[in-house]
Design a protein around this motif. Structure first.
Motif, PDB file in Angstrom:
ATOM      1  N   ALA A 106       5.504 -19.861  12.986  1.00 24.22           N
ATOM      2  CA  ALA A 106       5.749 -18.806  13.984  1.00 24.22           C
ATOM      3  C   ALA A 106       6.255 -17.499  13.388  1.00 24.22           C
ATOM      4  O   ALA A 106       6.056 -16.432  13.958  1.00 24.22           O
ATOM      5  N   ALA A 107       6.920 -17.554  12.236  1.00 27.42           N
ATOM      6  CA  ALA A 107       7.477 -16.329  11.639  1.00 27.42           C
ATOM      7  C   ALA A 107       6.665 -15.858  10.434  1.00 27.42           C
ATOM      8  O   ALA A 107       7.158 -15.112   9.583  1.00 27.42           O
ATOM      9  N   SER A 108       5.386 -16.280  10.367  1.00 26.17           N
ATOM     10  CA  SER A 108       4.575 -15.988   9.168  1.00 26.17           C
ATOM     11  C   SER A 108       4.321 -14.497   8.938  1.00 26.17           C
ATOM     12  O   SER A 108       3.934 -14.102   7.835  1.00 26.17           O
ATOM     13  N   ALA A 109       4.565 -13.653   9.956  1.00 27.43           N
ATOM     14  CA  ALA A 109       4.410 -12.199   9.770  1.00 27.43           C
ATOM     15  C   ALA A 109       5.328 -11.709   8.649  1.00 27.43           C
ATOM     16  O   ALA A 109       5.041 -10.702   7.992  1.00 27.43           O
ATOM     17  N   TYR A 110       6.427 -12.444   8.421  1.00 27.41           N
ATOM     18  CA  TYR A 110       7.378 -12.049   7.367  1.00 27.41           C
ATOM     19  C   TYR A 110       6.930 -12.483   5.969  1.00 27.41           C
ATOM     20  O   TYR A 110       7.554 -12.116   4.979  1.00 27.41           O
ATOM     21  N   GLY A 111       5.874 -13.273   5.871  1.00 29.17           N
ATOM     22  CA  GLY A 111       5.406 -13.759   4.564  1.00 29.17           C
ATOM     23  C   GLY A 111       5.081 -12.625   3.601  1.00 29.17           C
ATOM     24  O   GLY A 111       5.171 -12.781   2.380  1.00 29.17           O
ATOM     25  N   VAL A 112       4.749 -11.476   4.162  1.00 28.14           N
ATOM     26  CA  VAL A 112       4.415 -10.296   3.353  1.00 28.14           C
ATOM     27  C   VAL A 112       5.606  -9.862   2.481  1.00 28.14           C
ATOM     28  O   VAL A 112       5.425  -9.241   1.430  1.00 28.14           O
ATOM     29  N   ILE A 113       6.822 -10.239   2.902  1.00 29.28           N
ATOM     30  CA  ILE A 113       8.015  -9.902   2.106  1.00 29.28           C
ATOM     31  C   ILE A 113       7.940 -10.577   0.739  1.00 29.28           C
ATOM     32  O   ILE A 113       8.122  -9.938  -0.301  1.00 29.28           O
ATOM     33  N   GLY A 114       7.636 -11.883   0.739  1.00 30.91           N
ATOM     34  CA  GLY A 114       7.515 -12.623  -0.524  1.00 30.91           C
ATOM     35  C   GLY A 114       6.396 -12.080  -1.394  1.00 30.91           C
ATOM     36  O   GLY A 114       6.530 -11.970  -2.622  1.00 30.91           O
ATOM     37  N   LYS A 115       5.275 -11.696  -0.758  1.00 34.08           N
ATOM     38  CA  LYS A 115       4.133 -11.162  -1.514  1.00 34.08           C
ATOM     39  C   LYS A 115       4.472  -9.818  -2.161  1.00 34.08           C
ATOM     40  O   LYS A 115       4.075  -9.540  -3.293  1.00 34.08           O
ATOM     41  N   THR A 116       5.214  -8.984  -1.434  1.00 36.71           N
ATOM     42  CA  THR A 116       5.608  -7.678  -1.980  1.00 36.71           C
ATOM     43  C   THR A 116       6.581  -7.854  -3.138  1.00 36.71           C
ATOM     44  O   THR A 116       6.480  -7.171  -4.160  1.00 36.71           O
ATOM     45  N   GLU A 117       7.526  -8.790  -2.990  1.00 36.53           N
ATOM     46  CA  GLU A 117       8.502  -9.032  -4.064  1.00 36.53           C
ATOM     47  C   GLU A 117       7.808  -9.552  -5.318  1.00 36.53           C
ATOM     48  O   GLU A 117       8.118  -9.117  -6.437  1.00 36.53           O
ATOM     49  N   GLU A 118       6.849 -10.441  -5.118  1.00 38.70           N
ATOM     50  CA  GLU A 118       6.083 -10.967  -6.266  1.00 38.70           C
ATOM     51  C   GLU A 118       5.397  -9.814  -7.003  1.00 38.70           C
ATOM     52  O   GLU A 118       5.414  -9.744  -8.235  1.00 38.70           O
ATOM     53  N   ALA A 119       4.833  -8.881  -6.231  1.00 41.32           N
ATOM     54  CA  ALA A 119       4.163  -7.713  -6.825  1.00 41.32           C
ATOM     55  C   ALA A 119       5.173  -6.828  -7.559  1.00 41.32           C
ATOM     56  O   ALA A 119       4.895  -6.319  -8.651  1.00 41.32           O
ATOM     57  N   TYR A 120       6.373  -6.679  -6.985  1.00 37.24           N
ATOM     58  CA  TYR A 120       7.391  -5.826  -7.615  1.00 37.24           C
ATOM     59  C   TYR A 120       7.860  -6.418  -8.950  1.00 37.24           C
ATOM     60  O   TYR A 120       8.057  -5.694  -9.929  1.00 37.24           O
TER      61      TYR A 120
END
Length: 408
Positions: free
Chosen positions: A50-64
């Motif tokens: 249900a909260a998968s919209a926040y998954g982009v946070i982990g993806k951005t951190e991985e990129a950083y």
């Protein structure tokens, strides 16, 4: 001659002791998860559920962290970022935390998302003395260094934020009839507590309807219908992105137009407002501490230019209208600052010490005037916000930078 020889021997011995003492002082210190070449960072995100919209946070951190590694790492050490999915379910969070600490042997768990998931691992992390650093939730309880010295928040806490909304209502709409929708967990209840504290003695008479929903519900439409029926002319919407978009859409369908307050964890234009429809979102009030990438006023801003360059190179597919991308970038910069400050002393204790020593730290994604500050007794790095109103296709900030420090 015979007098100077012992003296020379003594001086030589002294030099040797001094050299070994200096070497000892300069010795590198490591805990599990750190070495001359590597820093292992653990993370837990809802990539599904249900909260998968926040998954982009982990993806951005991985990129950083890829960016940091490409630029030579932190004091010469490369970051290994291990991020697992918990689907926003606390039992799964516990399982993933144990895996990160006991199998992967990470140095810290950084920016794991959600109040119920982090609550489920807080005692474990503190028993293990592994930093649970800059958690991705604004619950007030992360600012409790006495009870939980290994847990620290990041964003302005929920109670501070809702106190700011309550004060605005008392000043601008003192006879308001308020309806509140909140997620039935620690996150929702924390916001609700702050809101009632902010209204003070008037809370009982001003709040005419209160309704909670479970994160497992497919839709909150029936809750909105109930709240509209209360005759409320102010609506405080304490929901995560999926449900926030549903609420905005349903309000429009029902032709219900109360003064609408939306918690800032769901103020993303990309993941909430756009899916709900710009027309339906007009006039909504929220708050912010980060720059809004969709706002043209930041076009020539140094911090925004650097953010865009980072995304161009390391995460070109990112939705730049999603506030979570800016959030992740900024908190990753915060961790970078802490790790650099640790130098060659990469112990868990020193990481918490450096995290508790932030002084007026300005980061590229923070609004002007908002700075991160911590101390041994203050584990809330950010506590300032600015109110904003949705207008056209963007947020329009208004008023002063407001502060609402609330301890755990």
């Amino acid at each position: 001659m015979s007098v100077t020889r012992p003296l020379a021997a003594f001086v030589a011995a002294l030099a040797l002791v001094s050299a070994s003492w200096s070497a000892a002082l300069a010795q590198k210190k490591y805990d599990t998860g750190a070495s001359d070449t590597e820093i292992k960072i653990g993370n837990i995100m809802p990539y599904s559920g249900a909260a998968s919209a926040y998954g982009v946070i982990g993806k951005t951190e991985e990129a950083y962290f890829r960016k940091i590694n490409a630029e030579g790492g932190i004091n010469g050490r490369k970051i290994t970022f291990i991020s697992y999915d918990d689907a926003y379910t606390p039992p799964k969070t516990v399982e993933q935390a144990r895996k990160l600490v006991e199998s992967d042997e990470v140095l810290i768990i950084f920016n794991s998302l959600g109040t119920p998931p982090n609550s489920a691992i807080q005692k474990y992390m503190n028993q293990k003395k592994v930093p649970q650093l800059f958690v991705a939730t604004g619950a007030t309880k992360w600012n409790d260094p006495k009870e939980y010295p290994w847990t620290m928040g990041w964003q302005p806490n929920y109670q501070s934020e809702s106190i700011i909304y309550a004060k605005y209502i008392l000043k601008n709409k003192p006879n308001a009839k308020i309806a509140v929708l909140y997620q039935n967990d620690d996150y929702g209840k924390d916001y609700l507590k702050g809101f009632k504290d902010g209204l003070g003695a008037k809370a009982a008479s001003m709040i005419v309807a209160e309704d909670s929903y479970e994160v497992t519900e497919p839709t909150i439409d029936s809750h909105i219908v109930r709240l509209k029926a209360s005759g409320a002319d102010v609506f405080f919407n304490i929901t995560t992105p999926k449900f926030a978009a549903q609420a905005i859409k349903k309000n429009a369908e029902l032709d219900w137009h109360p003064l609408h307050f939306l918690n800032n964890v769901s103020s993303s234009i990309g993941s909430v407002i756009k899916p709900a429809g710009f027309e339906a979102a007009q006039g909504i009030i929220s708050s912010q501490y980060l720059k809004d990438p969709t706002d043209p006023q930041w076009k020539t801003d140094k911090g925004m230019i650097a953010w865009n360059e980072f995304l161009d190179k390391y995460y070109p597919d990112a939705n730049r209208a999603d506030a979570s991308v800016m959030y992740a970038y900024t908190v990753a910069q915060g961790l970078e600052h802490v790790l650099r400050a640790c130098g060659d002393n990469l112990t868990r204790e020193n990481i918490m010490k450096q995290a508790a020593s932030l002084r007026d730290l300005e980061l590229g994604g923070l609004l002007p005037g908002i700075k991160a500050n911590t101390s041994a007794t203050d584990f809330a790095p950010l506590s300032q916000l600015q109110l904003m109103r949705f207008k056209g296709e963007t947020w329009d900030r208004f008023g002063e930078i407001l502060s609402g420090d609330v301890g755990g």
